[in-house]
Design a protein around this motif. Structure first.
Motif, PDB file in Angstrom:
ATOM      1  N   MET A   1       0.857  -1.099   0.056  1.00  0.00           N
ATOM      2  CA  MET A   1       0.171  -0.064  -0.120  1.00  0.00           C
ATOM      3  C   MET A   1       0.740   1.323   0.028  1.00  0.00           C
ATOM      4  N   ASN A   2       0.579   2.229  -0.954  1.00  0.00           N
ATOM      5  CA  ASN A   2       1.203   3.528  -0.713  1.00  0.00           C
ATOM      6  C   ASN A   2       1.381   4.244   0.561  1.00  0.00           C
ATOM      7  N   ASP A   3       2.665   4.715   0.854  1.00  0.00           N
ATOM      8  CA  ASP A   3       2.866   5.528   2.064  1.00  0.00           C
ATOM      9  C   ASP A   3       1.782   6.685   2.330  1.00  0.00           C
ATOM     10  N   PHE A   4       1.507   7.232   1.038  1.00  0.00           N
ATOM     11  CA  PHE A   4       0.418   8.410   1.560  1.00  0.00           C
ATOM     12  C   PHE A   4      -0.932   7.632   1.791  1.00  0.00           C
ATOM     13  N   VAL A   5      -1.497   6.662   1.444  1.00  0.00           N
ATOM     14  CA  VAL A   5      -2.653   5.935   1.520  1.00  0.00           C
ATOM     15  C   VAL A   5      -2.668   5.861   3.310  1.00  0.00           C
ATOM     16  N   THR A   6      -1.615   5.190   3.521  1.00  0.00           N
ATOM     17  CA  THR A   6      -1.594   5.030   5.071  1.00  0.00           C
ATOM     18  C   THR A   6      -1.520   6.074   5.989  1.00  0.00           C
ATOM     19  N   GLN A   7      -1.111   7.178   5.607  1.00  0.00           N
ATOM     20  CA  GLN A   7      -0.732   8.456   6.133  1.00  0.00           C
ATOM     21  C   GLN A   7      -2.224   9.064   6.361  1.00  0.00           C
ATOM     22  N   TYR A   8      -2.771   9.111   5.109  1.00  0.00           N
ATOM     23  CA  TYR A   8      -4.124   9.871   5.137  1.00  0.00           C
ATOM     24  C   TYR A   8      -4.896   9.063   5.840  1.00  0.00           C
ATOM     25  N   GLY A   9      -5.073   7.484   5.804  1.00  0.00           N
ATOM     26  CA  GLY A   9      -5.666   6.869   6.407  1.00  0.00           C
ATOM     27  C   GLY A   9      -5.773   6.966   7.762  1.00  0.00           C
ATOM     28  N   LYS A  10      -4.392   7.326   8.412  1.00  0.00           N
ATOM     29  CA  LYS A  10      -4.422   7.548   9.959  1.00  0.00           C
ATOM     30  C   LYS A  10      -4.996   8.634  10.169  1.00  0.00           C
ATOM     31  N   ALA A  11      -4.739   9.880   9.290  1.00  0.00           N
ATOM     32  CA  ALA A  11      -5.572  11.034   9.606  1.00  0.00           C
ATOM     33  C   ALA A  11      -6.893  10.957   9.781  1.00  0.00           C
ATOM     34  N   LEU A  12      -7.501  10.229   8.726  1.00  0.00           N
ATOM     35  CA  LEU A  12      -8.976  10.174   8.672  1.00  0.00           C
ATOM     36  C   LEU A  12      -9.392   9.400   9.965  1.00  0.00           C
ATOM     37  N   TYR A  13      -8.889   8.331  10.511  1.00  0.00           N
ATOM     38  CA  TYR A  13      -8.953   7.669  11.613  1.00  0.00           C
ATOM     39  C   TYR A  13      -9.163   8.693  12.873  1.00  0.00           C
ATOM     40  N   SER A  14      -7.902   9.495  12.845  1.00  0.00           N
ATOM     41  CA  SER A  14      -7.817  10.429  14.047  1.00  0.00           C
ATOM     42  C   SER A  14      -9.129  11.449  13.945  1.00  0.00           C
ATOM     43  N   LEU A  15      -9.151  12.063  12.834  1.00  0.00           N
ATOM     44  CA  LEU A  15     -10.279  13.107  12.693  1.00  0.00           C
ATOM     45  C   LEU A  15     -11.697  12.491  13.184  1.00  0.00           C
ATOM     46  N   SER A  16     -11.887  10.990  12.608  1.00  0.00           N
ATOM     47  CA  SER A  16     -13.128  10.424  12.810  1.00  0.00           C
ATOM     48  C   SER A  16     -13.380   9.976  14.101  1.00  0.00           C
ATOM     49  N   LYS A  17     -12.392   9.824  14.845  1.00  0.00           N
ATOM     50  CA  LYS A  17     -12.186   9.700  16.371  1.00  0.00           C
ATOM     51  C   LYS A  17     -12.390  11.066  17.216  1.00  0.00           C
ATOM     52  N   ASP A  18     -11.986  12.023  16.725  1.00  0.00           N
ATOM     53  CA  ASP A  18     -12.116  13.322  17.551  1.00  0.00           C
ATOM     54  C   ASP A  18     -13.507  13.725  17.151  1.00  0.00           C
ATOM     55  N   GLU A  19     -14.030  13.422  16.188  1.00  0.00           N
ATOM     56  CA  GLU A  19     -15.701  13.882  15.789  1.00  0.00           C
ATOM     57  C   GLU A  19     -16.695  12.838  16.382  1.00  0.00           C
ATOM     58  N   ASN A  20     -16.049  11.706  16.902  1.00  0.00           N
ATOM     59  CA  ASN A  20     -16.887  10.718  17.129  1.00  0.00           C
ATOM     60  C   ASN A  20     -17.954  10.093  16.291  1.00  0.00           C
ATOM     61  N   LYS A  21     -17.209   9.798  15.167  1.00  0.00           N
ATOM     62  CA  LYS A  21     -17.971   9.112  13.900  1.00  0.00           C
ATOM     63  C   LYS A  21     -16.929   8.053  13.108  1.00  0.00           C
ATOM     64  N   CYS A  22     -16.498   7.493  13.979  1.00  0.00           N
ATOM     65  CA  CYS A  22     -15.768   6.366  13.451  1.00  0.00           C
ATOM     66  C   CYS A  22     -16.534   5.235  12.959  1.00  0.00           C
ATOM     67  N   GLU A  23     -17.548   4.702  13.614  1.00  0.00           N
ATOM     68  CA  GLU A  23     -18.606   3.842  12.869  1.00  0.00           C
ATOM     69  C   GLU A  23     -19.265   4.363  11.473  1.00  0.00           C
ATOM     70  N   LYS A  24     -19.561   5.633  11.581  1.00  0.00           N
ATOM     71  CA  LYS A  24     -20.448   6.245  10.398  1.00  0.00           C
ATOM     72  C   LYS A  24     -19.262   6.170   9.257  1.00  0.00           C
ATOM     73  N   ILE A  25     -18.158   6.867   9.610  1.00  0.00           N
ATOM     74  CA  ILE A  25     -17.063   6.665   8.519  1.00  0.00           C
ATOM     75  C   ILE A  25     -16.679   5.414   7.869  1.00  0.00           C
ATOM     76  N   LEU A  26     -16.510   4.384   8.786  1.00  0.00           N
ATOM     77  CA  LEU A  26     -16.109   3.215   8.221  1.00  0.00           C
ATOM     78  C   LEU A  26     -17.352   2.342   7.476  1.00  0.00           C
ATOM     79  N   GLU A  27     -18.777   2.712   7.922  1.00  0.00           N
ATOM     80  CA  GLU A  27     -19.727   2.143   6.895  1.00  0.00           C
ATOM     81  C   GLU A  27     -19.608   2.931   5.828  1.00  0.00           C
ATOM     82  N   GLU A  28     -19.454   4.191   5.896  1.00  0.00           N
ATOM     83  CA  GLU A  28     -19.625   4.675   4.346  1.00  0.00           C
ATOM     84  C   GLU A  28     -18.655   4.376   3.244  1.00  0.00           C
TER      85      GLU A  28
END
Length: 82
Positions: A1-28
């Motif tokens: 997997m490309n490094d940028f995909v991993t980096q942006y994926g981690k950022a997305l997870y962090s943002l989702s966690k901060d906004e308390n919508k991990c489950e919604k983001i994962l489902e979408e």
């Protein structure tokens, strides 16, 4: 997997966690993955070098307008960085 995909994926997870919508983001993201798997021609279109980045992101915005803005922006970033 490309490094940028991993980096942006981690950022997305962090943002989702901060906004308390991990489950919604994962489902979408799962729904979008299924849509792209079922529509290979659309995936090829998005992957075509002849399509400018601006047009590609516009197509993504239109196709996934009903999804969370965070998810759509994430997909657009991945499309821009490909």
């Amino acid at each position: 997997m490309n490094d940028f995909v991993t980096q942006y994926g981690k950022a997305l997870y962090s943002l989702s966690k901060d906004e308390n919508k991990c489950e919604k983001i994962l489902e979408e993201l799962t729904v979008i993955e299924n849509i792209l798997e079922e529509n290979k021609e659309y995936t090829k279109l998005l992957d075509t070098p002849a399509i400018r980045v601006e047009e590609r992101t516009k197509l993504i915005s239109t196709a996934f307008s009903s999804f969370d803005e965070t998810v759509v922006n994430f997909i657009k970033i991945l499309a821009e960085k490909k």
